[in-house]
Scaffold this active site. Sequence first.
Site, PDB file in Angstrom:
ATOM      1  N   CYS A 331       0.925  -1.091  -0.046  1.00 11.50           N
ATOM      2  CA  CYS A 331      -0.216  -0.032   0.036  1.00 11.50           C
ATOM      3  C   CYS A 331       0.860   1.220  -0.064  1.00 11.50           C
ATOM      4  CB  CYS A 331      -0.869  -0.094   1.299  1.00 11.50           C
ATOM      5  SG  CYS A 331      -2.504   0.997   0.920  1.00 11.50           S
ATOM      6  N   HIS A 428      -3.799  -5.686   1.221  1.00 11.38           N
ATOM      7  CA  HIS A 428      -3.446  -5.995   2.646  1.00 11.38           C
ATOM      8  C   HIS A 428      -4.100  -7.482   2.807  1.00 11.38           C
ATOM      9  CE1 HIS A 428      -2.381  -1.892   3.956  1.00 11.38           C
ATOM     10  NE2 HIS A 428      -3.250  -1.506   3.383  1.00 11.38           N
TER      11      HIS A 428
END
Length: 489
Positions: A331, A428
């Site tokens: 991310c 994630h």
Amino acid sequence: MTAAIMIQGTGSNVGKSLMVAGLCRCLWRRGLRVQPFKPQNMSNNAAVTVDGGEIGRAQALQAQACGVEPHSQMNPVLLKPESETGAQVVLNGRRLATVKARDYAGMKATLLPNVLSSYHALAGRADIVVVEGAGSPAEINLRSGDIANMGFAEAADVPVLLVGDIDKGGVIAQIVGTHAILPLAERDRIEGFIVNKFRGDVSLFDDGMLEIASRTGWRSIGVLPWFRDAGRLPAEDTTALQEAKDGGSTKIAVPMLSRMANFDDFDPLRMEPAVKLDMVEPGRPLPVDADIVILPGTKSTIADLAFLRAEGWHIDILAHRRRGGRVLGICGGYQMLGKTIADPDGVEGMRGEYEGLGLLDVETVMGQEKTLRRASGRDLASGATVRGYEIHIGSTDGPDRERAWLEIDGRLEGSASRDGCVAGCYMHGLFASDDFRRGFTRDLGATGGAIAYKTVIEETLDSLAAHVSANLDVDGILEMAGCRRGVQP
């Protein structure tokens, strides 16, 4: 009316989140329909919900303890710190605004109708709602417009249990002091008290419990001994991740960025017996013997990129790369690995374009819209199934996107360098997928046993529920909550 009980604490980090999870699982095992609820939370460790919103990670774990999917109604107000004085306000699972702490003080009272609406929606599909407070009701300087503790409890007419932390010391003063400082109506709303995190012979505190009950008039619900397996469950702070673990020949280094987010990504790696997870705190260089450096997610990519450079970690990462070491970005960490990060609208602060680490030939452009979605797919190299979620602002593109290494929901995701030693993605939760994690650590040289992560979480929740049931007066809690069903004769 649906039964409800609210767990408030004498302060932050007294164990409210874990206690709510344990109580939720305990009641669910009795056959009750249970829903967790936290009116207001502050955390950068978030989870994506079944309805496409985001809530605090602790509420997602509590939902799992209840045997239900996490929903944005379980945490209608989530504050995600972006600086020392400001935070992003997430309302009903969606980004509302970024405000300074002083401005939020005036805003929070306007959020109460949304909070109550979410609470009543949950109550409509539950036998009992277990509510978690935030901080402490004794913070009377924050009482005006409060939606996190007594302000909510009064508006929803929910009884309260107060939890004190004996591990911090002074637990009698914590609980009796809270009683002394609260106005009479709020004292009367507290039905009982619990002493948490006791180490040793619980009977040695019998006189202490009697003293608290005598001075407050509140009912003793029990002493909860230290739960040694707490570190096996996802947490909202990095304390568990920082605990040293013996063994593990494969070293994974993770720099602890100032606004690190979604760090429960690393919980499965920490549990692996063959892995030594080194969470590198500020002031310490990245270890030269790391097999891989993983740049974590962050709430503020541009600010944390500057923080990383101020710590000198960029030098360590580039040196690690020159030695042939591997680097992975997740991310915000993925965005940092690229050539540039552009923020034309000033989403993260000042408008402008910022130089990345240049380890991936990609560029990121920040945007106003936040991507929030659950995701599933496979690792292209191994075919291993992966499940997780995306929660980010910005899009990333460039030549290294041609070497995407994940297929997620029918689309290619991620980037990799030509030699494959540097990679990044927006997903994630990758390491919670057992087959992927085993292949990943095996490629790093790890050998030996491997865990079944989801099984570990379920078994730990069951153990926590048994711990709560054995040490607390659960029937008394149900009675206080007004729940007749589930009380054993």
